[in-house]
Design an enzyme around this catalytic site. Structure first.
Site, short mmCIF file in Angstrom:
data_model
loop_
_atom_site.label_atom_id
_atom_site.label_comp_id
_atom_site.label_asym_id
_atom_site.label_seq_id
_atom_site.Cartn_x
_atom_site.Cartn_y
_atom_site.Cartn_z
N ASP A 228 -14.64 -13.95 -23.82
CA ASP A 228 -15.70 -14.39 -24.94
C ASP A 228 -15.48 -13.46 -25.95
OD1 ASP A 228 -17.70 -15.33 -26.39
OD2 ASP A 228 -19.17 -14.61 -25.05
N ASP B 161 -11.02 -14.49 -38.36
CA ASP B 161 -10.08 -13.64 -39.41
C ASP B 161 -9.11 -14.77 -40.17
OD1 ASP B 161 -8.95 -11.57 -40.84
OD2 ASP B 161 -9.64 -10.20 -39.31
N THR C 79 -3.91 -13.39 -38.65
CA THR C 79 -4.12 -12.48 -37.74
C THR C 79 -5.01 -13.08 -36.44
OG1 THR C 79 -4.92 -11.09 -39.65
CG2 THR C 79 -5.98 -10.69 -37.46
N THR D 208 -27.28 -19.06 -33.90
CA THR D 208 -28.75 -19.06 -33.66
C THR D 208 -29.25 -20.45 -34.11
OG1 THR D 208 -28.59 -17.99 -35.86
CG2 THR D 208 -28.96 -16.63 -33.79
N ARG E 111 -31.41 -21.16 -17.79
CA ARG E 111 -32.26 -20.31 -16.98
C ARG E 111 -32.94 -21.22 -15.76
NH1 ARG E 111 -30.61 -17.50 -19.19
NH2 ARG E 111 -31.29 -15.48 -20.68
N GLN F 282 -33.35 -16.07 -25.00
CA GLN F 282 -32.97 -17.37 -25.24
C GLN F 282 -34.09 -18.09 -25.65
OE1 GLN F 282 -29.95 -18.05 -25.33
NE2 GLN F 282 -28.56 -16.86 -23.83
O1 C5P Z 1 -27.96 -13.31 -20.05
P1 C5P Z 1 -27.88 -14.97 -20.36
O2 C5P Z 1 -27.84 -15.91 -19.53
O3 C5P Z 1 -28.88 -15.04 -21.70
O4 C5P Z 1 -26.27 -14.51 -20.92
C1 C5P Z 1 -25.82 -15.92 -21.92
C2 C5P Z 1 -24.49 -15.13 -22.32
O5 C5P Z 1 -23.82 -16.30 -23.05
C3 C5P Z 1 -24.34 -14.06 -22.89
O6 C5P Z 1 -23.11 -13.50 -22.47
C4 C5P Z 1 -24.19 -14.29 -24.72
O7 C5P Z 1 -23.27 -13.47 -25.35
C5 C5P Z 1 -23.47 -15.89 -24.42
N1 C5P Z 1 -23.68 -16.63 -25.47
C6 C5P Z 1 -24.87 -17.24 -25.76
N2 C5P Z 1 -25.36 -17.86 -26.92
C7 C5P Z 1 -24.40 -18.08 -27.61
C8 C5P Z 1 -23.12 -17.86 -27.30
C9 C5P Z 1 -22.55 -17.11 -26.32
O8 C5P Z 1 -26.07 -16.64 -25.10
N3 C5P Z 1 -24.67 -19.30 -28.86
#
Ligand code: C5P
Length: 219
Positions: free
Chosen positions: A60, A65, A69, A120, A168, A177
């Site tokens: 991941d 870029d 690249t 986000t 979760r 999250q």
């Molecule tokens: O600990 P948790 O279950 O929140 O981890 C979620 C994983 O998914 C982390 O490694 C985080 O970097 C990844 N991730 C995320 N949201 C995204 C993309 C990747 O939580 N949009």
């Protein structure tokens, strides 16, 4: 494609990572995700070592870029024999097509290529337009919220893969999250792979937590 639970190995060192993996019995090899923290700390050797232990690996690194690249970087990653890699869908068509080309090995095989739609924001329309563009470029799927997985399938087809973090258990802390779903609900919502980090890695009994996620998700 087979549905599966992917454990996010968000650890700062190889020692901690291997110590975590050593808790699993020899015959149980979860699909794991190696992200920037571990990769930047330990480099490609940690990927080779975990692969040699028999795990499938989602690397991941979210590439973004210029097309040339990304293509060249993907060809390096492909040689690590990982199973899944990703890039930002915001990089657009030429970058995504270049990535596919770079990833393809001389024997025609390649890791799955997944586009990150958005980190986000919660704007489903933007997610869908990124997803459709990724599908059009020939990518295998997207990283998206479990809340959007069904809509992605509707727009991009049933075989377009959805990889969903933000998972979760009903009784675990949400942490940072915001848009979360239980493994059980994710299993019924069009998610192909759920990425689970802290609910497994920080659990008192990580192996039991992993098995619970698999059981809930696969039903
Ligand atoms: O600990 P948790 O279950 O929140 O981890 C979620 C994983 O998914 C982390 O490694 C985080 O970097 C990844 N991730 C995320 N949201 C995204 C993309 C990747 O939580 N949009």
């Amino acid at each position: 494609m087979a549905k599966d639970v992917i454990i996010a190995l968000d650890f700062p060192t190889k020692e901690e990572t291997l110590h975590f993996l050593d808790q699993f019995p020899a015959g149980e090899k979860p699909f794991v995700k190696i992200g920037m923290e571990l990769f930047y700390a330990e480099g490609p050797d940690v990927v080779r070592e975990i692969k040699a232990r028999g795990h499938k690996i989602f690397l991941d690194l979210k590439l973004h870029d210029i097309p040339n690249t990304v293509k060249r970087a993907m060809s390096v990653l492909s040689r690590l024999d990982v199973d899944m890699v990703n890039l930002h869908a915001a990089g657009a068509g030429e970058m995504m097509r270049g990535a596919l080309e770079g990833l393809t090995r001389p024997d025609g095989t390649r890791p799955m290529l997944i586009a990150v739609t958005q980190l986000t924001s919660t704007d489903a329309e933007t997610v869908m337009s990124y997803a459709k563009n990724a599908a059009k470029c020939g990518l295998d799927g997207v990283v998206c919220s479990p809340l959007e997985a069904a809509l992605v399938k509707e727009n991009c087809g049933e075989s377009f893969v959805t990889v969903t973090p933000g998972i979760r258990f009903a009784d675990s802390a949400a942490g940072d999250q915001k848009r979360i779903m239980t493994p059980e609900k994710a299993g019924k919502s069009g998610c192909d792979y759920i990425v689970v980090g802290r609910p497994i890695t920080q659990a008192e009994d990580p192996v039991a937590a992993y098995r619970r996620a698999v059981k809930d998700f696969l039903g």
